[in-house]
Enzyme design. Structure first.
Site, PDB file in Angstrom:
ATOM      1  N   CYS A   1       0.887  -1.061  -0.109  1.00 22.50           N
ATOM      2  CA  CYS A   1      -0.065  -0.178  -0.077  1.00 22.50           C
ATOM      3  C   CYS A   1       0.941   1.190   0.132  1.00 22.50           C
ATOM      4  CB  CYS A   1      -0.805  -0.030   1.080  1.00 22.50           C
ATOM      5  SG  CYS A   1      -1.929   1.394   1.541  1.00 22.50           S
TER       6      CYS A   1
ATOM      7  N   HIS B   1      -8.959  -3.627  -2.435  1.00 21.41           N
ATOM      8  CA  HIS B   1      -8.049  -2.956  -1.514  1.00 21.41           C
ATOM      9  C   HIS B   1      -8.448  -1.617  -1.547  1.00 21.41           C
ATOM     10  CE1 HIS B   1      -3.774  -2.004  -0.050  1.00 21.41           C
ATOM     11  NE2 HIS B   1      -4.340  -0.888  -0.326  1.00 21.41           N
ATOM     12  N   GLU B   2      -8.745  -1.006  -2.867  1.00 20.70           N
ATOM     13  CA  GLU B   2      -8.809   0.447  -2.910  1.00 20.70           C
ATOM     14  C   GLU B   2     -10.412   0.530  -2.363  1.00 20.70           C
ATOM     15  OE1 GLU B   2      -6.576   2.349  -3.689  1.00 20.70           O
ATOM     16  OE2 GLU B   2      -5.441   0.916  -4.212  1.00 20.70           O
TER      17      GLU B   2
ATOM     18  N   HIS C   1     -10.176   1.528   1.146  1.00 17.79           N
ATOM     19  CA  HIS C   1      -9.748   2.777   1.636  1.00 17.79           C
ATOM     20  C   HIS C   1     -11.034   3.614   1.578  1.00 17.79           C
ATOM     21  CE1 HIS C   1      -5.283   2.752   1.701  1.00 17.79           C
ATOM     22  NE2 HIS C   1      -5.177   2.107   0.851  1.00 17.79           N
TER      23      HIS C   1
HETATM   24 ZN    ZN Z   1      -3.727   1.287   0.014  1.00 22.01          ZN
END
Ligand code: ZN
Length: 189
Positions: free
Chosen positions: A106, A148-149, A152
């Site tokens: 990340c 993953h995004e 976020h």
């Molecule tokens: Zn990340």
């Protein structure tokens, strides 16, 4: 446009739904794409550059990873639809998906990597910077990157999703990063 490192508070803020698809939004997205390329990442979320918005960018053109995808029901070359500007995404797990482990990194955790278990096949509904709707069905690295995004944008970080033994393994590196982040903040008058 700086990249915010763990444990900056902005990384924990849930992004607001984007409702204005204007020039300002397009400019922000373009800036994020440039930043992602500069940092040699494959994805970047608005929170990582200081904005709590449902907006992220993804670009796997440079990756040699093998993955399947369907973009709006077709399979165009990735050069035709990447880099992707992903706004207000909704993710659902595809039929037949299997939970699988993969080592993630990340841009907000420089140099830190760790295994995370996620479903390997998903469907993403999202809008582009003009508000047009798109749908991508995918697996492999692209499915991994989207999840993953997406996390976020909800204020969730990949370290939250790690199994306890994995998280314990990288704890010293995380502690060092937190210290560095706090010290660099103190220097700003
Ligand atoms: Zn990340």
């Amino acid at each position: 446009m700086p990249i915010y490192y763990y444990d900056e508070a902005i990384l924990r803020r849930k992004g607001e739904t984007v409702t204005r698809f204007d020039k300002e939004l397009a400019r922000l997205a373009e800036g994020m794409i440039a930043k992602m390329h500069e940092a040699e990442g494959i994805g970047l979320a608005a929170q990582q550059v200081g904005y709590a918005l449902q907006l992220c960018v993804v670009d796997l053109r440079e990756s040699s990873a093998d993955y399947n995808y369907e973009y709006n029901g077709a399979r165009p070359p990735k050069e035709l639809f990447m880099p992707l500007i992903v706004i207000n995404p909704k993710i659902s797990i595809a039929e037949g998906a299997v939970e699988s482990p993969f080592e993630e990194g990340c841009l907000s955790f420089p140099g830190i990597r760790g295994e995370v278990i996620r479903p390997d096949r998903i469907i993403v509904n999202f809008q582009d910077e003009r508000g047009n709707k798109h749908i991508i069905k995918c697996d492999g690295l692209l499915a991994r990157c989207f999840q993953h995004e997406y996390d976020h944008l909800q204020g969730i970080l990949f370290t939250d999703r790690m199994l306890k033994p994995m998280r314990a393994l990288i704890e010293p590196e995380i502690k060092a990063l937190v210290k560095l982040t706090r010290e660099s903040k103190k220097k700003i008058p």
